[in-house]
Enzyme design. Structure first.
Site, PDB file in Angstrom:
ATOM      1  N   ASN A 210      55.680   0.296  -8.303  1.00 25.76           N
ATOM      2  CA  ASN A 210      55.093   1.559  -8.772  1.00 25.76           C
ATOM      3  C   ASN A 210      54.985   1.533 -10.300  1.00 25.76           C
ATOM      4  O   ASN A 210      55.327   0.538 -10.926  1.00 25.76           O
ATOM      5  CB  ASN A 210      55.930   2.748  -8.282  1.00 25.76           C
ATOM      6  CG  ASN A 210      57.365   2.627  -8.739  1.00 25.76           C
ATOM      7  OD1 ASN A 210      57.646   2.570  -9.934  1.00 25.76           O
ATOM      8  ND2 ASN A 210      58.290   2.547  -7.785  1.00 25.76           N
ATOM      9  N   ASP A 279      60.172   3.330  -1.767  1.00 20.73           N
ATOM     10  CA  ASP A 279      60.693   3.907  -0.527  1.00 20.73           C
ATOM     11  C   ASP A 279      60.497   2.961   0.657  1.00 20.73           C
ATOM     12  O   ASP A 279      61.146   3.097   1.681  1.00 20.73           O
ATOM     13  CB  ASP A 279      59.977   5.235  -0.225  1.00 20.73           C
ATOM     14  CG  ASP A 279      60.410   6.315  -1.213  1.00 20.73           C
ATOM     15  OD1 ASP A 279      61.604   6.330  -1.556  1.00 20.73           O
ATOM     16  OD2 ASP A 279      59.550   7.103  -1.649  1.00 20.73           O
ATOM     17  N   LYS A 289      53.120 -18.478   0.623  1.00 22.97           N
ATOM     18  CA  LYS A 289      52.077 -17.576   0.142  1.00 22.97           C
ATOM     19  C   LYS A 289      51.037 -17.321   1.242  1.00 22.97           C
ATOM     20  O   LYS A 289      50.551 -18.281   1.858  1.00 22.97           O
ATOM     21  CB  LYS A 289      51.405 -18.207  -1.084  1.00 22.97           C
ATOM     22  CG  LYS A 289      50.355 -17.334  -1.701  1.00 22.97           C
ATOM     23  CD  LYS A 289      49.740 -17.974  -2.925  1.00 22.97           C
ATOM     24  CE  LYS A 289      48.511 -17.196  -3.339  1.00 22.97           C
ATOM     25  NZ  LYS A 289      47.726 -17.901  -4.342  1.00 22.97           N
ATOM     26  N   ASP A 306      68.290   4.710   0.791  1.00 25.90           N
ATOM     27  CA  ASP A 306      68.242   5.751  -0.234  1.00 25.90           C
ATOM     28  C   ASP A 306      69.540   5.671  -1.041  1.00 25.90           C
ATOM     29  O   ASP A 306      70.604   6.057  -0.572  1.00 25.90           O
ATOM     30  CB  ASP A 306      68.058   7.133   0.403  1.00 25.90           C
ATOM     31  CG  ASP A 306      67.742   8.184  -0.659  1.00 25.90           C
ATOM     32  OD1 ASP A 306      68.374   8.157  -1.738  1.00 25.90           O
ATOM     33  OD2 ASP A 306      66.861   9.019  -0.413  1.00 25.90           O
ATOM     34  N   ILE A 307      69.427   5.137  -2.241  1.00 26.40           N
ATOM     35  CA  ILE A 307      70.619   4.823  -3.038  1.00 26.40           C
ATOM     36  C   ILE A 307      71.356   6.100  -3.441  1.00 26.40           C
ATOM     37  O   ILE A 307      72.565   6.239  -3.255  1.00 26.40           O
ATOM     38  CB  ILE A 307      70.218   4.003  -4.282  1.00 26.40           C
ATOM     39  CG1 ILE A 307      69.483   2.730  -3.836  1.00 26.40           C
ATOM     40  CG2 ILE A 307      71.447   3.671  -5.133  1.00 26.40           C
ATOM     41  CD1 ILE A 307      68.807   1.967  -4.949  1.00 26.40           C
ATOM     42  N   VAL A 308      70.603   7.057  -3.998  1.00 27.26           N
ATOM     43  CA  VAL A 308      71.264   8.257  -4.516  1.00 27.26           C
ATOM     44  C   VAL A 308      71.903   9.059  -3.383  1.00 27.26           C
ATOM     45  O   VAL A 308      73.011   9.597  -3.533  1.00 27.26           O
ATOM     46  CB  VAL A 308      70.299   9.089  -5.395  1.00 27.26           C
ATOM     47  CG1 VAL A 308      69.295   9.884  -4.568  1.00 27.26           C
ATOM     48  CG2 VAL A 308      71.064  10.012  -6.308  1.00 27.26           C
ATOM     49  N   PHE A 323      66.648  12.269  -9.894  1.00 27.21           N
ATOM     50  CA  PHE A 323      65.401  12.689 -10.520  1.00 27.21           C
ATOM     51  C   PHE A 323      64.409  13.020  -9.417  1.00 27.21           C
ATOM     52  O   PHE A 323      64.519  12.514  -8.303  1.00 27.21           O
ATOM     53  CB  PHE A 323      64.828  11.562 -11.390  1.00 27.21           C
ATOM     54  CG  PHE A 323      65.355  11.588 -12.795  1.00 27.21           C
ATOM     55  CD1 PHE A 323      64.599  12.111 -13.826  1.00 27.21           C
ATOM     56  CD2 PHE A 323      66.618  11.104 -13.085  1.00 27.21           C
ATOM     57  CE1 PHE A 323      65.077  12.154 -15.117  1.00 27.21           C
ATOM     58  CE2 PHE A 323      67.121  11.134 -14.379  1.00 27.21           C
ATOM     59  CZ  PHE A 323      66.339  11.660 -15.404  1.00 27.21           C
ATOM     60  N   LYS A 341      69.708  15.863  -0.171  1.00 24.14           N
ATOM     61  CA  LYS A 341      70.427  14.632  -0.513  1.00 24.14           C
ATOM     62  C   LYS A 341      71.874  14.906  -0.929  1.00 24.14           C
ATOM     63  O   LYS A 341      72.599  13.972  -1.239  1.00 24.14           O
ATOM     64  CB  LYS A 341      69.703  13.889  -1.640  1.00 24.14           C
ATOM     65  CG  LYS A 341      68.305  13.403  -1.272  1.00 24.14           C
ATOM     66  CD  LYS A 341      67.835  12.310  -2.213  1.00 24.14           C
ATOM     67  CE  LYS A 341      66.401  11.898  -1.908  1.00 24.14           C
ATOM     68  NZ  LYS A 341      66.034  10.630  -2.537  1.00 24.14           N
TER      69      LYS A 341
HETATM   70  O1  C5P Z   1      63.192  11.200  -2.382  1.00 23.76           O
HETATM   71  P1  C5P Z   1      62.708  10.778  -3.736  1.00 23.76           P
HETATM   72  O2  C5P Z   1      62.350   9.316  -3.808  1.00 23.76           O
HETATM   73  O3  C5P Z   1      61.630  11.655  -4.304  1.00 23.76           O
HETATM   74  O4  C5P Z   1      63.999  11.015  -4.677  1.00 23.76           O
HETATM   75  C1  C5P Z   1      64.024  10.600  -5.999  1.00 23.76           C
HETATM   76  C2  C5P Z   1      65.432  10.380  -6.407  1.00 23.76           C
HETATM   77  O5  C5P Z   1      66.094   9.555  -5.440  1.00 23.76           O
HETATM   78  C3  C5P Z   1      65.534   9.601  -7.701  1.00 23.76           C
HETATM   79  O6  C5P Z   1      66.716  10.013  -8.349  1.00 23.76           O
HETATM   80  C4  C5P Z   1      65.621   8.163  -7.232  1.00 23.76           C
HETATM   81  O7  C5P Z   1      66.267   7.344  -8.205  1.00 23.76           O
HETATM   82  C5  C5P Z   1      66.439   8.304  -5.986  1.00 23.76           C
HETATM   83  N1  C5P Z   1      66.148   7.313  -4.947  1.00 23.76           N
HETATM   84  C6  C5P Z   1      67.094   6.361  -4.622  1.00 23.76           C
HETATM   85  N2  C5P Z   1      66.846   5.454  -3.628  1.00 23.76           N
HETATM   86  C7  C5P Z   1      65.681   5.484  -2.962  1.00 23.76           C
HETATM   87  C8  C5P Z   1      64.697   6.453  -3.270  1.00 23.76           C
HETATM   88  C9  C5P Z   1      64.954   7.344  -4.268  1.00 23.76           C
HETATM   89  O8  C5P Z   1      68.164   6.334  -5.256  1.00 23.76           O
HETATM   90  N3  C5P Z   1      65.451   4.596  -2.006  1.00 23.76           N
END
Ligand code: C5P
Length: 402
Positions: A210, A279, A289, A306-308, A323, A341
């Site tokens: 992105n 995502d 390749k 989803d890390i956060v 964020f 979350k």
């Molecule tokens: O759900 P969304 O992607 O909009 O959420 C954004 C927040 O979640 C950001 O703080 C981003 O760093 C975190 N995030 C994450 N891991 C993911 C997707 C988003 O930590 N796979």
């Protein structure tokens, strides 16, 4: 003369009705142990007399650029060097225009050109003047040069109109200036931050990613370190150097970022997820390749971790800040993200506008937590990051009293 080191403010007063509030501002700055020297424009003297400012500041007031006596006492260059910060309150549309164009036609404008100290403006004007294209352009030019803006606020105006353009109240200006000088808000705190994009490989040469450049996350890491925190930055691929004093851990994919964060999250106090984590990743990685002739009919994708949300779900985990980049209903979506979350705080920005967000030097944030919200107006990312870190420190300390 009793002089506290590094707490010297030159207060520029321009000619607006809010000039009378600058008298109170001097008192409130002095209450916080700042030494204040006032510089008045000619128009300001139509509203308040220099004698009033002399009495409240206990210093001579500076009015003229070419006054022999004043130049012999403390001339404009000395005054520019004396200041640890130049605050202009009220900053009228006229002063903003003159500063934006680098004019040196009076003492205040010349001083602003001659100083290396940070310059902070507290705008005050009629709402139409604030919203006028010329003022917008001048404000953006000043922001790009690192000048800070405090406000303006919204509300009743002296002209009888209602809208943006009111000078912030003296107490708020003084408190925010004092916060800039405080530093150390995260002394002894361990902070873990993610930044930048991730890359999700399709084959050895191609990937999904992105537009994130990592600027906001890096600025946040720099601000946390400047506030005294020990900072680890888990970073996707960016072109940025690690901020001084920050330990950087380089990763490429969302899964690598997840793994590096999870081994560190249990021993950090604050986690700030500023990365734009992809995502989705391709369901399969082609070892070789993919050839032109083998164009896949469709790309199968799977979700990345989803890390956060993973950190927020930890037992006894850190104070967790996410964020949110939204293109519409920014606050509503951010509040939803906060709850969904299980975060302690969400910093939401509007990415659909050309003057902010991805790759831009500037941003504006709405920061939400369970029972509060604070708006940070469009500003350089470094400055926003400082404000965000002050707020994170405030909320973290409120929840973890020493
Ligand atoms: O759900 P969304 O992607 O909009 O959420 C954004 C927040 O979640 C950001 O703080 C981003 O760093 C975190 N995030 C994450 N891991 C993911 C997707 C988003 O930590 N796979």
């Amino acid at each position: 003369m009793s002089r506290l080191p590094n707490r010297r403010i030159v207060l520029g007063v321009a000619g607006g009705i809010a000039a009378y509030k600058a008298v109170d501002l001097v008192r409130r700055l002095r209450d916080r142990e700042f030494e204040v020297r006032v510089v008045m424009t000619a128009a300001a003297r139509e509203f308040v007399t220099p004698l009033t400012f002399q009495a409240v500041s206990s210093n001579p007031v500076h009015c003229d650029l070419l006054d022999e006596q004043a130049e012999a006492g403390m001339g404009h260059i000395e005054l520019a060097r004396w200041a640890d910060l130049v605050l202009v309150a009220p900053a009228t549309a006229n002063v903003i225009a003159r500063l934006a164009h680098g004019l040196a036609d009076d003492l205040l404008a010349t001083l602003c050109l001659a100083t290396t100290a940070p310059i902070v403006l507290a705008p005050a004007m009629n709402r139409q003047m604030w919203q006028a294209g010329a003022t917008r352009a001048n404000v953006l030019a000043l922001l790009d040069r690192g000048v800070s803006m405090l406000g303006p606020g919204e509300g009743d105006q002296a002209c009888g109109e209602v809208g943006p353009g009111r000078m912030l109240e003296p107490e708020e200006i003084a408190a925010r200036i004092a916060a800039r000088f405080r530093g150390g808000a995260l002394e002894g705190v361990e902070v873990l931050i993610t930044a930048g994009p991730t890359r999700e490989a399709l084959d050895p040469v191609r990937y999904l990613t992105n537009h994130s450049t990592g600027k906001m996350g890096y600025a946040t890491a720099a601000a946390a370190a400047a506030a005294g925190a020990r900072v680890s930055l888990v970073s996707g691929p960016t072109a940025l150097p690690a901020p001084p004093g920050v330990e950087r851990i380089d990763v490429t994919s969302a899964e690598e970022m997840y793994a590096e964060v999870m081994v560190r999250a249990a021993r950090c106090d604050v986690f700030i997820a500023a990365a734009a984590v992809a995502d989705h990743r391709p369901a399969r990685f082609a070892e070789q390749k993919i050839k032109k002739g083998d164009t896949p009919a469709a790309l199968d994708l799977v979700r990345t971790p989803d890390i956060v949300a993973g950190v927020a779900a930890m037992d006894g985990g850190p104070f967790t800040v996410g964020f949110a980049a939204e293109t519409e209903s920014v606050q509503a979506h951010a509040r939803d993200k906060l709850e969904r979350k299980g975060l302690d705080m969400v910093a939401a920005n509007h990415v659909g506008l050309p003057d902010r967000g991805f790759a831009s030097e500037r941003n504006a944030l709405s920061v939400l937590w369970r029972d509060g919200i604070r708006e940070f107006a469009l500003a350089p990312k470094a400055e926003l990051a400082r404000d965000l870190i002050q707020l994170v420190a405030e909320r973290y300390r409120a929840e973890h009293p020493a």
